[in-house]
Design an enzyme around this catalytic site. Structure first.
Site, PDB file in Angstrom:
ATOM      1  N   HIS A 154       0.940  -1.353  -0.172  1.00 59.08           N
ATOM      2  CA  HIS A 154      -0.048   0.101   0.091  1.00 59.08           C
ATOM      3  C   HIS A 154       0.880   1.317  -0.098  1.00 59.08           C
ATOM      4  CE1 HIS A 154       0.963  -0.250   4.299  1.00 59.08           C
ATOM      5  NE2 HIS A 154       0.931   1.243   4.510  1.00 59.08           N
TER       6      HIS A 154
HETATM    7  C1  UD1 Z   1      -1.597   5.609   5.559  1.00 63.12           C
HETATM    8  C2  UD1 Z   1      -0.304   6.204   6.460  1.00 63.12           C
HETATM    9  C3  UD1 Z   1       0.742   5.070   6.247  1.00 63.12           C
HETATM   10  C4  UD1 Z   1       0.325   3.643   7.025  1.00 63.12           C
HETATM   11  C5  UD1 Z   1      -0.964   3.285   6.437  1.00 63.12           C
HETATM   12  C6  UD1 Z   1      -1.587   2.217   7.016  1.00 63.12           C
HETATM   13  C7  UD1 Z   1       0.100   8.310   5.967  1.00 63.12           C
HETATM   14  C8  UD1 Z   1       0.710   9.605   4.840  1.00 63.12           C
HETATM   15  N1  UD1 Z   1       0.161   7.126   5.356  1.00 63.12           N
HETATM   16  O1  UD1 Z   1      -1.492   5.276   4.417  1.00 63.12           O
HETATM   17  O2  UD1 Z   1       1.934   5.483   6.615  1.00 63.12           O
HETATM   18  O3  UD1 Z   1       1.205   2.700   6.779  1.00 63.12           O
HETATM   19  O4  UD1 Z   1      -1.982   4.321   6.474  1.00 63.12           O
HETATM   20  O5  UD1 Z   1      -2.792   1.591   6.309  1.00 63.12           O
HETATM   21  O6  UD1 Z   1      -0.623   8.933   6.805  1.00 63.12           O
HETATM   22  N2  UD1 Z   1      -8.983   4.572   1.600  1.00 63.12           N
HETATM   23  C9  UD1 Z   1      -9.997   4.193   1.659  1.00 63.12           C
HETATM   24  N3  UD1 Z   1     -10.693   3.555   2.750  1.00 63.12           N
HETATM   25  C10 UD1 Z   1      -9.971   3.784   4.019  1.00 63.12           C
HETATM   26  C11 UD1 Z   1      -8.729   4.532   4.010  1.00 63.12           C
HETATM   27  C12 UD1 Z   1      -8.122   4.681   2.773  1.00 63.12           C
HETATM   28  O7  UD1 Z   1     -10.664   3.979   0.361  1.00 63.12           O
HETATM   29  O8  UD1 Z   1     -10.627   3.448   4.873  1.00 63.12           O
HETATM   30  C13 UD1 Z   1      -8.067   5.020   0.333  1.00 63.12           C
HETATM   31  C14 UD1 Z   1      -8.464   6.377  -0.175  1.00 63.12           C
HETATM   32  O9  UD1 Z   1      -8.761   6.340  -1.379  1.00 63.12           O
HETATM   33  C15 UD1 Z   1      -7.415   7.261   0.282  1.00 63.12           C
HETATM   34  C16 UD1 Z   1      -6.149   6.261   0.035  1.00 63.12           C
HETATM   35  O10 UD1 Z   1      -6.887   4.727   0.570  1.00 63.12           O
HETATM   36  O11 UD1 Z   1      -7.033   8.264  -0.465  1.00 63.12           O
HETATM   37  C17 UD1 Z   1      -5.104   6.413   0.845  1.00 63.12           C
HETATM   38  O12 UD1 Z   1      -5.486   6.647   2.262  1.00 63.12           O
HETATM   39  P1  UD1 Z   1      -4.257   7.209   3.275  1.00 63.12           P
HETATM   40  O13 UD1 Z   1      -4.812   7.265   4.660  1.00 63.12           O
HETATM   41  O14 UD1 Z   1      -4.234   8.752   2.737  1.00 63.12           O
HETATM   42  O15 UD1 Z   1      -2.972   6.890   3.315  1.00 63.12           O
HETATM   43  P2  UD1 Z   1      -2.569   5.273   3.505  1.00 63.12           P
HETATM   44  O16 UD1 Z   1      -2.195   4.552   2.052  1.00 63.12           O
HETATM   45  O17 UD1 Z   1      -3.768   4.506   3.996  1.00 63.12           O
END
Ligand code: UD1
Length: 350
Positions: free
Chosen positions: A202
């Protein structure tokens, strides 16, 4: 003392579960008053990414969910900053407790520092030395505004010293070790026949780079044994956008709960990941780990021969798969003895 804990992303729920339990234990044992309120930023919001962890691990309910959701880094971090500031002003905590390296961590640390509320950072001093990672920016900045810096290992303490941070630094071990220790017997066995490898994927550095992503997918598809990949929504969205539909040995499943993840770790032959937490969890289950990144913060695992950092090229991952299918034996307890949560609460109280 009143602790305001801020969480928002999946790995933080696991870490917070450990310290929240330690707070409850400390309260039950008597002594100076101690209470905790939890703020959820809403960075992760899907049921399988958030709610299921609170249910399963019996984490105290957040007093508020800021429901910030997805978006660009500045946009979401800014919304969290504003929301957390409001909560700190309304609740007047003695300390704001943050975990790890996500945007939720940084927003909470910054909001507290500007209001002169002490910050306690769990998992302080971790460094990849790659400033292109959002997580690296988050951890460096958070450490520099924290008063309590709880390090998982001596190496992280040294990193802080190199940046001139000496006060308030304590090596306490890793709270994720406490979690594995405590919840291990609750592991839910997977319904998979035969041997398999466990993978997760991820990190932005992989999911936002089609070349890297394709190399990784090709390696996993070509593995000799099936590879089970619980897919983060970020990666699922990228697969869809790039028209990647995994074949061969690669089996995609929905994101799993913590107990299901423990069951997968127990049953898997080895682990392939770009996650931070899973590198350690593999180790605690005696499994070798192939880290599909260009560097790792968890250098102790590489030093003891439990982890190989191989990048994203198909050939490098294939070679590492051949190495990985053997257990980790006689490993030292490099991340403490599973009592980090109690030590953290004792230190905060003192
Ligand atoms: C985040 C953390 C990362 C951690 C990871 C664990 C930051 C910069 N990164 O990354 O360090 O290892 O969480 O999972 O804070 N999304 C969904 N549903 C959700 C959550 C996310 O659909 O419940 C999708 C969305 O499209 C979003 C993308 O995932 O834009 C990324 O989510 P985000 O929380 O920004 O970063 P992670 O990749 O989860």
């Amino acid at each position: 003392m009143k602790i305001l804990t801020v969480v928002g992303a999946r790995p933080q729920f696991v870490k917070a579960a450990v310290v929240s339990r330690a707070v409850l234990r400390a309260r039950a044992a008597g002594g100076p008053a101690i209470e905790e309120e939890i703020v959820h930023t809403g960075q992760h919001y899907d049921h399988g990414m958030s709610e299921v962890f609170f249910e399963q691990m019996d984490i105290p309910r957040p007093v508020v969910d800021l429901a910030v959701g997805s978006g660009r880094h500045g946009e979401t971090t800014g919304a969290m900053l504003a929301g957390i500031e409001r909560e700190i002003l309304a609740r007047s905590p003695d300390v704001v407790l943050v975990y790890g390296d996500t945007n939720s961590t940084l927003a909470a640390a910054l909001a507290a520092a500007k209001l002169h509320v002490p910050v306690a950072h769990v998992e302080a001093g971790l460094r990849s030395f790659n400033r292109a990672m959002p997580e690296e920016v988050n951890r460096v900045l958070t450490d520099h505004v924290s008063q309590w810096l709880f390090c998982p290992s001596e190496v992280s303490k040294k990193h802080l010293a190199n940046e001139g941070i000496h006060d308030g630094v304590r090596v306490v071990g890793d709270v994720m070790a406490d979690a594995v220790e405590h919840y291990r017997q609750k592991a839910i066995a997977p319904s998979i026949d035969g041997p398999f490898a466990l993978a997760t994927l991820h990190r932005a550095e992989n999911t936002d780079e089609p070349e890297r992503l394709r190399g990784i997918v090709a390696a996993l598809e070509g593995s000799d044994i099936p590879v089970v990949l619980p897919l983060h929504p970020r990666t699922a969205a990228t697969f869809e956008r790039l028209g990647i539909s995994p074949q061969g040995s690669l089996r995609i499943v929905e994101p799993v709960s913590y107990f299901e993840m423990l069951g997968l770790l127990e049953a898997a032959r080895f682990v392939l990941t770009d996650s931070g937490g899973l590198q350690k969890e593999a180790f605690w289950f005696g499994k070798r780990c192939v880290t599909m990144r260009d560097e790792t913060e968890w250098v102790e695992l590489v030093e003891i021969g439990a982890n190989r950092v191989v990048g994203s090229s198909e050939q490098a991952i294939r070679d590492a798969i051949a190495w990985a299918d053997a257990p980790v034996t006689d490993a030292p307890a490099v991340y403490g003895d599973g009592t980090a949560g109690d030590v953290i609460v004792r230190e905060l109280r003192a």
